[in-house]
Design a protein around this motif. Structure first.
Motif, PDB file in Angstrom:
ATOM      1  N   PHE A 102      15.862 -63.341 -34.589  1.00 51.75           N
ATOM      2  CA  PHE A 102      16.177 -64.435 -35.657  1.00 51.75           C
ATOM      3  C   PHE A 102      17.347 -63.423 -36.189  1.00 51.75           C
ATOM      4  O   PHE A 102      18.589 -64.245 -36.693  1.00 51.75           O
ATOM      5  CB  PHE A 102      14.920 -64.369 -36.517  1.00 51.75           C
ATOM      6  N   HIS A 103      17.426 -62.370 -36.468  1.00 54.91           N
ATOM      7  CA  HIS A 103      18.654 -61.572 -37.122  1.00 54.91           C
ATOM      8  C   HIS A 103      19.929 -62.005 -36.330  1.00 54.91           C
ATOM      9  O   HIS A 103      20.971 -62.025 -36.949  1.00 54.91           O
ATOM     10  CB  HIS A 103      18.354 -60.242 -37.498  1.00 54.91           C
ATOM     11  N   GLU A 104      19.842 -61.852 -35.105  1.00 52.49           N
ATOM     12  CA  GLU A 104      20.957 -61.911 -34.458  1.00 52.49           C
ATOM     13  C   GLU A 104      21.721 -63.476 -34.180  1.00 52.49           C
ATOM     14  O   GLU A 104      22.783 -63.467 -34.287  1.00 52.49           O
ATOM     15  CB  GLU A 104      20.809 -61.411 -32.852  1.00 52.49           C
ATOM     16  N   ILE A 105      20.634 -64.231 -34.389  1.00 51.16           N
ATOM     17  CA  ILE A 105      21.201 -65.566 -34.402  1.00 51.16           C
ATOM     18  C   ILE A 105      22.002 -65.836 -35.625  1.00 51.16           C
ATOM     19  O   ILE A 105      22.986 -66.550 -35.661  1.00 51.16           O
ATOM     20  CB  ILE A 105      19.892 -66.672 -34.206  1.00 51.16           C
ATOM     21  N   VAL A 106      21.527 -65.374 -36.868  1.00 53.22           N
ATOM     22  CA  VAL A 106      21.898 -65.403 -38.203  1.00 53.22           C
ATOM     23  C   VAL A 106      23.392 -64.845 -38.186  1.00 53.22           C
ATOM     24  O   VAL A 106      24.304 -65.400 -38.550  1.00 53.22           O
ATOM     25  CB  VAL A 106      21.135 -64.782 -39.122  1.00 53.22           C
ATOM     26  N   ARG A 107      23.282 -63.552 -37.359  1.00 56.17           N
ATOM     27  CA  ARG A 107      24.493 -62.814 -37.452  1.00 56.17           C
ATOM     28  C   ARG A 107      25.765 -63.446 -36.749  1.00 56.17           C
ATOM     29  O   ARG A 107      27.020 -63.529 -37.034  1.00 56.17           O
ATOM     30  CB  ARG A 107      24.550 -61.344 -36.926  1.00 56.17           C
TER      31      ARG A 107
ATOM     32  N   THR B  33      23.006 -69.176 -28.382  1.00 53.11           N
ATOM     33  CA  THR B  33      23.745 -68.638 -26.961  1.00 53.11           C
ATOM     34  C   THR B  33      24.122 -67.330 -27.050  1.00 53.11           C
ATOM     35  O   THR B  33      24.181 -66.621 -26.456  1.00 53.11           O
ATOM     36  CB  THR B  33      24.764 -69.512 -26.443  1.00 53.11           C
ATOM     37  N   ARG B  34      25.036 -67.107 -28.210  1.00 49.49           N
ATOM     38  CA  ARG B  34      25.738 -65.769 -28.422  1.00 49.49           C
ATOM     39  C   ARG B  34      24.725 -64.748 -28.814  1.00 49.49           C
ATOM     40  O   ARG B  34      24.994 -63.336 -28.433  1.00 49.49           O
ATOM     41  CB  ARG B  34      26.712 -66.048 -29.582  1.00 49.49           C
TER      42      ARG B  34
ATOM     43  N   ALA C 223      14.693 -67.637 -23.639  1.00 46.74           N
ATOM     44  CA  ALA C 223      13.783 -66.659 -24.044  1.00 46.74           C
ATOM     45  C   ALA C 223      14.204 -66.656 -25.634  1.00 46.74           C
ATOM     46  O   ALA C 223      12.998 -66.100 -26.515  1.00 46.74           O
ATOM     47  CB  ALA C 223      13.863 -65.203 -23.361  1.00 46.74           C
ATOM     48  N   VAL C 224      14.929 -66.456 -26.047  1.00 48.52           N
ATOM     49  CA  VAL C 224      15.294 -66.469 -27.490  1.00 48.52           C
ATOM     50  C   VAL C 224      14.863 -67.987 -28.242  1.00 48.52           C
ATOM     51  O   VAL C 224      14.141 -67.837 -29.402  1.00 48.52           O
ATOM     52  CB  VAL C 224      16.877 -66.541 -27.678  1.00 48.52           C
TER      53      VAL C 224
END
Length: 291
Positions: free
Chosen positions: A9-14, A19-20, A31-32
């Motif tokens: 969740f945090h990486e998607i926001v960041r 995909t990134r 998987a994400v």
């Protein structure tokens, strides 16, 4: 919810993208997506607005984000502390330093620190006060040098140095023959300033607001050599720390009528874990400032 879901969740926001985020996490994109769908199903809430170009947070996702950041930071702190209990012999110091100090005050200190602690790694980020504070609060930095006036309650800070902001003019300027410069005199001149977000600019903006004037800013740049060059050529004056110009014969530094002193601090998150490497760096700075 579990740690992996919050991390995704945090990486998607960041990164603003599923995909990134998957690429940064070294996992497959499906998987994400599955992890986030499970998290949304568990919470019975939609966390993201999804469209072809950009992923953005819903109101519910925005409310979850600070909790996720605190949890992820707490896990990182716990892992670091447990590693140190096992006798970790290596460490990393991630420190943010404002441009003026990074160019003039800190290089010999950083080299001396590495000489004393050759097993520790240093990662130095140069930036404005606001940027460094945000990175510190977000866990991207362990330590940052900021001005006492701008330390928020979420940070712990110790003063390491007191410096004076001085008026900087070319040697042919009329101010060069004065003992000091008043604020009305200063603000009547064309100014060369750092861009917004740097402590140098924040202080001048605050002084202008208190004086009820609008600064005449002719040039904005974060490049110290360019600031000095513009002043030398007579296109403006500025205010900098003495250390920046003390060995430049073409520039004159003089105090404000009411001297402007800054307390420079080393700061860290109040609720964070300060590793042994970072504690060593803080102690070393305090030792150097005492000398």
């Amino acid at each position: 919810m579990d740690f992996k879901q919050l991390r995704y969740f945090h990486e998607i926001v960041r990164l603003g993208s599923f995909t990134r985020a998957a690429e940064a996490l070294y996992v497959a994109q499906p998987a994400v997506s599955v992890a986030i769908r499970k998290l949304e199903a568990e919470l019975d809430l939609t966390l993201f607005h999804r469209n072809d170009r950009k992923v953005t947070l819903t109101d519910e996702g925005t409310r979850l984000l600070p909790h996720a950041q605190r949890i992820l930071q707490a896990v990182s702190d716990a892992q670091l502390e447990m590693q140190e209990l096992k006798g970790l012999t290596q460490g990393m110091v991630r420190v943010g330093i404002p441009g003026m100090l990074g160019s003039y005050y800190f290089p010999p200190i950083l080299m001396a620190f590495r000489h004393r602690f050759p097993h520790l790694s240093l990662q130095v980020v140069e930036g404005g006060t606001w940027q460094l504070q945000q990175m510190l609060e977000g866990g991207e930095l362990d330590l940052a040098v900021i001005v006492r006036d701008f330390v928020p309650p979420e940070l712990e800070a110790v003063t390491i140095q007191r410096e004076e902001m001085r008026v900087i003019v070319p040697k042919e300027h009329p101010f060069a023959y004065q003992a000091s410069v008043s604020l009305p005199e200063f603000f009547a001149e064309e100014l060369v300033m750092f861009r917004p977000g740097y402590f140098h600019r924040k202080i001048i903006d605050r002084l202008a607001q208190e004086a009820g004037v609008t600064p005449k800013i002719g040039f904005e740049t974060n490049l110290l050599p360019l600031i000095k060059s513009i002043i030398k050529q007579g296109f403006g004056i500025s205010t900098l720390l003495t250390m920046v110009v003390k060995e430049d014969p073409e520039l004159v530094d003089l105090p404000f009528e009411q001297p402007l002193w800054l307390d420079l601090c080393i700061a860290w998150r109040q609720a964070g874990y300060l590793s042994r490497a970072n504690r060593a760096f803080v102690d070393f700075l305090l030792e150097q400032s005492a000398h």
